[in-house]
Design a protein around this motif. Structure first.
Motif, PDB file in Angstrom:
ATOM      1  N   MET B   1       0.840  -1.190   0.000  1.00  9.98           N
ATOM      2  CA  MET B   1       0.000   0.000   0.000  1.00  9.98           C
ATOM      3  C   MET B   1       0.880   1.247   0.000  1.00  9.98           C
ATOM      4  SD  MET B   1      -2.944   1.298   2.573  1.00  9.98           S
ATOM      5  CE  MET B   1      -2.859  -0.122   3.619  1.00  9.98           C
ATOM      6  N   LYS B   2       0.600   2.190  -0.923  1.00 12.17           N
ATOM      7  CA  LYS B   2       1.426   3.399  -1.012  1.00 12.17           C
ATOM      8  C   LYS B   2       1.002   4.397   0.058  1.00 12.17           C
ATOM      9  CE  LYS B   2       3.903   5.366  -4.866  1.00 12.17           C
ATOM     10  NZ  LYS B   2       4.812   4.244  -5.006  1.00 12.17           N
ATOM     11  N   MET B   3       1.971   4.960   0.730  1.00 12.07           N
ATOM     12  CA  MET B   3       1.664   5.984   1.735  1.00 12.07           C
ATOM     13  C   MET B   3       2.914   6.790   2.047  1.00 12.07           C
ATOM     14  SD  MET B   3       1.405   3.733   5.211  1.00 12.07           S
ATOM     15  CE  MET B   3       0.181   2.597   4.647  1.00 12.07           C
ATOM     16  N   THR B   4       2.754   7.856   2.870  1.00 15.01           N
ATOM     17  CA  THR B   4       3.918   8.658   3.233  1.00 15.01           C
ATOM     18  C   THR B   4       4.659   7.997   4.405  1.00 15.01           C
ATOM     19  OG1 THR B   4       2.773   9.943   4.914  1.00 15.01           O
ATOM     20  CG2 THR B   4       2.677  10.786   2.651  1.00 15.01           C
ATOM     21  N   GLY B   5       5.881   8.466   4.624  1.00  9.15           N
ATOM     22  CA  GLY B   5       6.658   7.970   5.755  1.00  9.15           C
ATOM     23  C   GLY B   5       5.919   8.180   7.068  1.00  9.15           C
ATOM     24  N   ALA B   6       5.324   9.358   7.220  1.00  6.31           N
ATOM     25  CA  ALA B   6       4.591   9.667   8.450  1.00  6.31           C
ATOM     26  C   ALA B   6       3.426   8.706   8.637  1.00  6.31           C
ATOM     27  CB  ALA B   6       4.098  11.107   8.411  1.00  6.31           C
ATOM     28  N   GLN B   7       2.714   8.432   7.548  1.00  9.20           N
ATOM     29  CA  GLN B   7       1.593   7.489   7.644  1.00  9.20           C
ATOM     30  C   GLN B   7       2.089   6.084   7.989  1.00  9.20           C
ATOM     31  OE1 GLN B   7       0.040   8.352   3.761  1.00  9.20           O
ATOM     32  NE2 GLN B   7      -1.590   9.665   4.558  1.00  9.20           N
ATOM     33  N   ALA B   8       3.219   5.729   7.418  1.00  9.11           N
ATOM     34  CA  ALA B   8       3.790   4.404   7.705  1.00  9.11           C
ATOM     35  C   ALA B   8       4.194   4.313   9.172  1.00  9.11           C
ATOM     36  CB  ALA B   8       5.003   4.146   6.816  1.00  9.11           C
ATOM     37  N   VAL B 163      11.972  12.442   5.132  1.00  7.57           N
ATOM     38  CA  VAL B 163      11.684  11.005   5.208  1.00  7.57           C
ATOM     39  C   VAL B 163      10.222  10.796   5.607  1.00  7.57           C
ATOM     40  CG1 VAL B 163      12.305   8.837   6.359  1.00  7.57           C
ATOM     41  CG2 VAL B 163      14.090  10.468   5.725  1.00  7.57           C
ATOM     42  N   SER B 164       9.721  11.643   6.502  1.00  7.60           N
ATOM     43  CA  SER B 164       8.305  11.571   6.871  1.00  7.60           C
ATOM     44  C   SER B 164       7.401  11.895   5.690  1.00  7.60           C
ATOM     45  CB  SER B 164       7.982  12.580   7.975  1.00  7.60           C
ATOM     46  OG  SER B 164       8.713  12.312   9.109  1.00  7.60           O
ATOM     47  N   ARG B 165       7.901  12.795   4.838  1.00  6.47           N
ATOM     48  CA  ARG B 165       7.069  13.225   3.714  1.00  6.47           C
ATOM     49  C   ARG B 165       7.216  12.320   2.498  1.00  6.47           C
ATOM     50  NH1 ARG B 165       8.157  19.379   3.065  1.00  6.47           N
ATOM     51  NH2 ARG B 165       9.234  19.071   4.814  1.00  6.47           N
ATOM     52  N   GLY B 166       8.325  11.553   2.456  1.00  5.51           N
ATOM     53  CA  GLY B 166       8.577  10.675   1.310  1.00  5.51           C
ATOM     54  C   GLY B 166       7.543   9.564   1.219  1.00  5.51           C
ATOM     55  N   GLU B 167       7.615   8.815   0.131  1.00  8.08           N
ATOM     56  CA  GLU B 167       6.612   7.761  -0.089  1.00  8.08           C
ATOM     57  C   GLU B 167       7.221   6.370  -0.027  1.00  8.08           C
ATOM     58  OE1 GLU B 167       4.035   8.232  -3.449  1.00  8.08           O
ATOM     59  OE2 GLU B 167       2.694   9.299  -2.067  1.00  8.08           O
ATOM     60  N   LEU B 168       6.385   5.422   0.282  1.00 11.00           N
ATOM     61  CA  LEU B 168       6.839   4.028   0.306  1.00 11.00           C
ATOM     62  C   LEU B 168       5.643   3.110   0.113  1.00 11.00           C
ATOM     63  CD1 LEU B 168       7.138   2.615   3.861  1.00 11.00           C
ATOM     64  CD2 LEU B 168       6.474   4.990   3.504  1.00 11.00           C
ATOM     65  N   ASN B 169       5.962   1.861  -0.164  1.00 12.10           N
ATOM     66  CA  ASN B 169       4.950   0.820  -0.179  1.00 12.10           C
ATOM     67  C   ASN B 169       4.994   0.111   1.150  1.00 12.10           C
ATOM     68  OD1 ASN B 169       3.188   0.339  -2.353  1.00 12.10           O
ATOM     69  ND2 ASN B 169       4.993  -0.011  -3.679  1.00 12.10           N
ATOM     70  N   TYR B 170       3.958   0.288   1.965  1.00 15.74           N
ATOM     71  CA  TYR B 170       3.997  -0.256   3.326  1.00 15.74           C
ATOM     72  C   TYR B 170       3.897  -1.774   3.314  1.00 15.74           C
ATOM     73  CZ  TYR B 170       2.863  -1.122   8.210  1.00 15.74           C
ATOM     74  OH  TYR B 170       2.873  -1.573   9.498  1.00 15.74           O
ATOM     75  N   ARG B 171       4.798  -2.377   4.086  1.00 15.56           N
ATOM     76  CA  ARG B 171       4.696  -3.824   4.287  1.00 15.56           C
ATOM     77  C   ARG B 171       5.391  -4.126   5.602  1.00 15.56           C
ATOM     78  NH1 ARG B 171       9.032  -6.441   4.549  1.00 15.56           N
ATOM     79  NH2 ARG B 171      10.405  -4.682   4.202  1.00 15.56           N
ATOM     80  N   ARG B 172       4.731  -4.967   6.416  1.00 12.78           N
ATOM     81  CA  ARG B 172       5.294  -5.279   7.718  1.00 12.78           C
ATOM     82  C   ARG B 172       5.961  -6.641   7.654  1.00 12.78           C
ATOM     83  NH1 ARG B 172       4.682  -3.924  13.268  1.00 12.78           N
ATOM     84  NH2 ARG B 172       4.598  -5.807  14.563  1.00 12.78           N
ATOM     85  N   SER B 173       7.187  -6.717   8.167  1.00 16.73           N
ATOM     86  CA  SER B 173       7.919  -7.998   8.120  1.00 16.73           C
ATOM     87  C   SER B 173       7.286  -9.007   9.061  1.00 16.73           C
ATOM     88  CB  SER B 173       9.371  -7.796   8.521  1.00 16.73           C
ATOM     89  OG  SER B 173       9.996  -6.898   7.658  1.00 16.73           O
ATOM     90  N   GLU B 174       7.487 -10.259   8.741  1.00 16.85           N
ATOM     91  CA  GLU B 174       6.987 -11.352   9.588  1.00 16.85           C
ATOM     92  C   GLU B 174       7.624 -11.268  10.977  1.00 16.85           C
ATOM     93  OE1 GLU B 174       5.096 -14.506   8.574  1.00 16.85           O
ATOM     94  OE2 GLU B 174       4.303 -12.855   7.347  1.00 16.85           O
ATOM     95  N   ARG B 175       8.939 -11.087  10.973  1.00 17.35           N
ATOM     96  CA  ARG B 175       9.622 -10.978  12.268  1.00 17.35           C
ATOM     97  C   ARG B 175      10.902 -10.167  12.085  1.00 17.35           C
ATOM     98  NH1 ARG B 175      13.462 -15.111  11.568  1.00 17.35           N
ATOM     99  NH2 ARG B 175      12.770 -16.475   9.907  1.00 17.35           N
ATOM    100  N   VAL B 176      11.461  -9.724  13.200  1.00 24.35           N
ATOM    101  CA  VAL B 176      12.675  -8.916  13.090  1.00 24.35           C
ATOM    102  C   VAL B 176      13.893  -9.823  12.964  1.00 24.35           C
ATOM    103  CG1 VAL B 176      11.785  -6.954  14.393  1.00 24.35           C
ATOM    104  CG2 VAL B 176      12.947  -8.781  15.589  1.00 24.35           C
ATOM    105  N   ASP B 177      14.871  -9.312  12.265  1.00 21.44           N
ATOM    106  CA  ASP B 177      16.088 -10.085  12.056  1.00 21.44           C
ATOM    107  C   ASP B 177      17.271  -9.226  12.483  1.00 21.44           C
ATOM    108  OD1 ASP B 177      18.019 -11.859  11.159  1.00 21.44           O
ATOM    109  OD2 ASP B 177      18.018 -10.972   9.147  1.00 21.44           O
ATOM    110  N   LEU B 178      17.782  -9.505  13.670  1.00 17.58           N
ATOM    111  CA  LEU B 178      18.911  -8.743  14.190  1.00 17.58           C
ATOM    112  C   LEU B 178      20.031  -9.723  14.521  1.00 17.58           C
ATOM    113  CD1 LEU B 178      16.761  -6.534  16.550  1.00 17.58           C
ATOM    114  CD2 LEU B 178      18.154  -5.634  14.692  1.00 17.58           C
ATOM    115  N   PRO B 179      20.990  -9.855  13.604  1.00 18.52           N
ATOM    116  CA  PRO B 179      22.019 -10.882  13.794  1.00 18.52           C
ATOM    117  C   PRO B 179      22.844 -10.677  15.068  1.00 18.52           C
ATOM    118  CG  PRO B 179      22.558  -9.415  11.950  1.00 18.52           C
ATOM    119  CD  PRO B 179      21.159  -9.103  12.351  1.00 18.52           C
ATOM    120  N   GLY B 180      22.941  -9.431  15.550  1.00 17.54           N
ATOM    121  CA  GLY B 180      23.786  -9.169  16.717  1.00 17.54           C
ATOM    122  C   GLY B 180      23.004  -9.115  18.016  1.00 17.54           C
TER     123      GLY B 180
END
Ligand SMILES: Cc1ncc(C[n+]2csc(CCOP(=O)(O)OP(=O)(O)O)c2C)c(N)n1
Ligand SMILES: [Mg+2]
Lengths: 164, 583
Positions: B1-8, B163-180
């Motif tokens: 879904m397309k939205m702004t950074g702030a909306q995301a 960045v808040s005003r920029g656009e993106l395609n919103y998608r939420r990851s299944e889970r976080v991946d933090l190798p450290g």
């Protein structure tokens, strides 16, 4: 001097290659009052991971704290305390040495013994590059000091564990 | 879904289950506040960003959820700093979101630019400077995950306006991946067995619990361990509520203003079972003389805490609840066919100390004693209120005389000792626990550090009660000057002949209720009036100006060396005992 050598530990630290990681590590050392002898950062075989080789002048309980606190940084993936026997380490030094027509050949001879290279020559000085262990570089510096060291820079140590 | 950074950002906050956030907008945050306008998330507009951070912190402490605060770039962000540091020191899960100048202006000393990630680096668990709107969903998800897992702590997200005003395609990851980042929850089996054996063979054991027990929801396990092995329990300031203080096995708080019993016990014990504690200087006293006869079992989720101050003979890295569960199982197994160690002498000794050395104060005088006020608060609220505190003497009297039964009932700035924390924290706690009675036990100095939040309390309809123990002094500073600096009261007197401010009038100016109490006779009525009121209430208890908190272990002195109560008069103080005179 001998004792000083024993206190030093070389930590090989794999970190995520993200902006600010170096600042985080440096800040941690400053804030917790740990002393860094040298720190070298570079890329690895993986573009998303960098390796920091950090030489620290601590022992025992403090070394333990350094390692544990470093580990708490989210971008730090792995820390290995390299055993000098089980690892290979190198450092590079560039030295600008004062030379005269009389001393030039002597200097070149010393450079040859240390398998160094002369990378720049002018009328009053030469720049020499020597690679090796920190000990070897110190020995080289000692020998050429009499001619006059105009400028010097060392990269800090980089190291890898030996193959098994 | 397309939205702004702030909306995301807002969508991500909603996905994290955020129900409330605290903050103040500003230029670079306008896109974010615009996106928040239609979100069901409750927005609490505070009167100072420090208030926002402390409210989020108090909300987190009272509920166990992640607190969220927001501030604009530059001064907004720097105003958050104390609040972030406060949460960091007490391991409170917080997500702080700050606006930043546009990415192309970063580094140019642009209007309201501050290096927020640089400034906060030493006081956060982690922080992010987001450069690409597409990173927002993952960054927010990671931030919440980091804040609440492992050893919790504050995480900051710095968000440039473009960045808040920029656009993106919103998608939420299944889970976080933090190798450290891989916190250890399960304790090492062999270590747990060693701990169990040590417990079974100890003659003089003591269970020492801290804030980690509350974070980990391990109070039931602590209680089971204490009761099944009949081991007495002492706690840190942060551990108040980890074990019921009215329980017969509780010996109260340890350390600088802890009970004599707890401090003596530490000097004699042969086994400390430390759970979720960090052995900081306020509880150990002189480190080289701390618990000289004890072996130490140290259970903590943060490996860096183990062995940092006090050597651990049996270190166990893991989550307190998980480890204690396992430890209890091993103990139950090992105990079969095992004759219990005879601890009658130890138990009798502790009971004797307990009977001899309750917290005490001189009740004879005609004036109004601060301890009496806290005792009355305890009595009239049946010990059931959520107590927040400011910092100083008020904090210590609250800790000494308001006994708490349950976790998340006592909210105080332990590690950083932040004056001005208690009141906004109380508002945050009240918003998280609307049905409960929330009281801030305050000092006259501390309360003024965030009294502007009276506006927030009134307008948000939070009926918090503030009990100011008004001694006219920066009381704890004055106490140290009296004891260690020859009564030179340099800059510690707030007001004397002329009371300033009139706290009751100040409360009324904001639309809250204000009550002034000068006489012990009025205390009960005033408290009852406050409890019956449905609005915020400030009670100005004008207490004895020069009352001290006792007992006291002078900074740098060993725990057995307590000064200044009925048995050990103040005359015995030696100023040179104060090896490290810091406050
Ligand atoms: C923000 C901040 N500034 C200074 C201090 C140092 N300090 C510790 S206790 C104290 C006095 C607190 O005065 P008050 O709130 O009246 O409490 P009292 O001790 O009188 O109960 C001060 C100044 C602190 N802890 N926090
Ligand atoms: Mg005061």
């Amino acid at each position: 001097m001998k004792k000083g050598v024993e206190m030093k530990h070389t930590l090989s630290v794999l970190v995520e290659n993200k902006p600010g990681v170096l600042a985080r590590v440096a800040e941690l050392f400053a804030r917790r009052g740990f002393n860094i002898d040298s720190l070298a950062v570079g890329t690895t075989e993986r573009p998303d991971i960098s390796r920091m080789t950090i030489v620290v002048d601590v022992e025992g309980k403090s070394l333990e704290q350094v390692r544990k606190q470093l580990h708490k940084l989210i971008n730090v993936i792995e820390i290995v305390d390299l055993d000098p026997e089980e690892s290979v380490s190198r450092e590079l030094v560039l030295v600008k040495i004062k030379v005269t027509p009389e001393t030039r050949s002597e200097v070149i001879e010393i450079v040859d013994i240390f398998r160094g290279n002369i990378v720049d020559v002018s009328r009053e000085s030469v720049i020499v590059e020597v690679t090796g262990s920190s000990r070897k570089l110190e020995a080289f510096e000692d020998l050429v000091r009499v001619y006059g060291i105009k400028e010097l820079v060392r990269t800090g140590k980089v190291a890898l564990p030996r193959g098994k | 879904m397309k939205m702004t950074g702030a909306q995301a950002l807002v969508k991500s906050l909603e996905a994290e289950g955020v129900e409330i956030l605290f903050g103040i907008p500003g230029g670079v945050l306008l896109p974010v506040f615009d996106a928040l306008y239609r979100s069901p998330i409750r927005k609490v507009l505070t009167r100072h960003e420090q208030g926002a951070a402390h409210m989020a912190d108090g909300y987190a402490r009272a509920t166990g959820r992640v607190g969220v605060c927001m501030a604009t770039s530059g001064p907004g962000a720097t105003n958050l700093v104390t609040g972030i540091a406060n949460a960091y020191m007490d391991s409170i899960p917080l997500v702080a979101i700050t606006g930043q100048v546009a990415t192309n202006l970063i580094g140019t000393d642009a209007f309201q630019e501050a290096d927020t990630t640089g400034i906060t680096m030493p006081i956060v668990k982690h922080n992010y400077l987001v450069k690409d709107p597409r990173d927002i969903p993952d960054v927010v998800q990671e931030a919440f995950y980091l804040a609440r897992t492992g050893r919790p702590g504050p995480v900051l997200i710095d968000l440039p306006v473009d960045v808040s005003r920029g656009e993106l395609n919103y998608r939420r990851s299944e889970r976080v991946d933090l190798p450290g980042y891989k916190p250890t929850y399960k304790g090492h089996r062999r270590q747990i067995k060693l701990a169990a054996q040590a417990i079974l063979s100890a003659r003089k054991p003591i269970l020492f619990v801290g804030g980690g027990v509350i974070t980990s929801n391990a109070t039931e396990e602590v209680r089971a361990l204490a009761e099944e092995e009949h081991i007495y329990v002492t706690h840190t300031l942060m551990g108040k509520g980890a074990f019921p203080e009215t329980h017969p096995l509780s010996i109260g708080m340890l350390g600088m203003h802890g009970t004599r019993t707890a401090n003596y016990v530490m000097c004699e014990t042969d086994l400390i079972i430390g759970v979720g504690v960090r052995f900081d200087d306020r509880v150990t006293g002189k480190l080289s003389e701390f618990a000289p006869n004890a072996r130490v079992i140290h259970i903590d989720i943060d490996p860096a805490e183990i062995g940092k101050n006090v050597e651990a003979h049996i270190p166990i890295v893991g989550d307190a609840k998980t480890v204690l569960k396992e430890l209890l199982a091993v103990l139950r197994e090992l105990k079969k066919g095992h004759d219990p160690v005879d601890r009658r002498e130890w138990n009798a000794q502790i009971e004797e100390w307990k009977a001899r050395y309750p917290y005490n104060y001189d009740r004879s005088g005609p004036g109004l004693k601060p301890q009496f006020v806290v005792e009355k608060l305890y009595e009239l609220t049946k010990g059931e209120a959520i107590i927040c505190t400011e910092v100083g003497q008020n904090q210590m009297w609250a800790a000494q005389f308001y006994k708490v039964e349950r976790p998340r009932q006592f909210i105080t700035s332990g590690g950083l000792g932040t004056m001005g924390f208690g009141f906004p924290a109380a508002i945050g706690a009240q918003l998280g626990r609307p049905g409960e009675l929330v009281i801030d036990i305050a000092g006259d100095g501390s309360f003024l550090m965030n009294s502007q939040e009276l506006a927030t309390a009134v307008l948000e309809g939070t009926p918090v009660k503030v009990a100011i123990l008004n001694n006219g002094y920066l009381g704890m500073v004055r106490q140290w000057q009296q004891l260690f600096y020859n009564r030179t009261y340099s800059c510690s007197c707030l007001h004397r002949e002329r009371r300033c401010p009139d706290f009751a009038a100040l409360a009324r100016a904001y639309g809250a209720m204000g009550i002034t109490v000068t006489d012990p006779e009025q205390v009960e009525g005033a408290i009852l009036d406050a409890l019956n009121a449905e609005c915020p209430v400030v009670i100005d208890f004008q207490v004895e100006p020069e009352e001290n908190v006792y007992p006291m272990v002078a900074p740098g002195a060993p725990l057995y060396d307590m000064i200044g109560d009925l048995l050990y008069p103040v005359e015995k103080v030696h100023p040179e005992k104060a090896e490290e005179p810091f406050l």
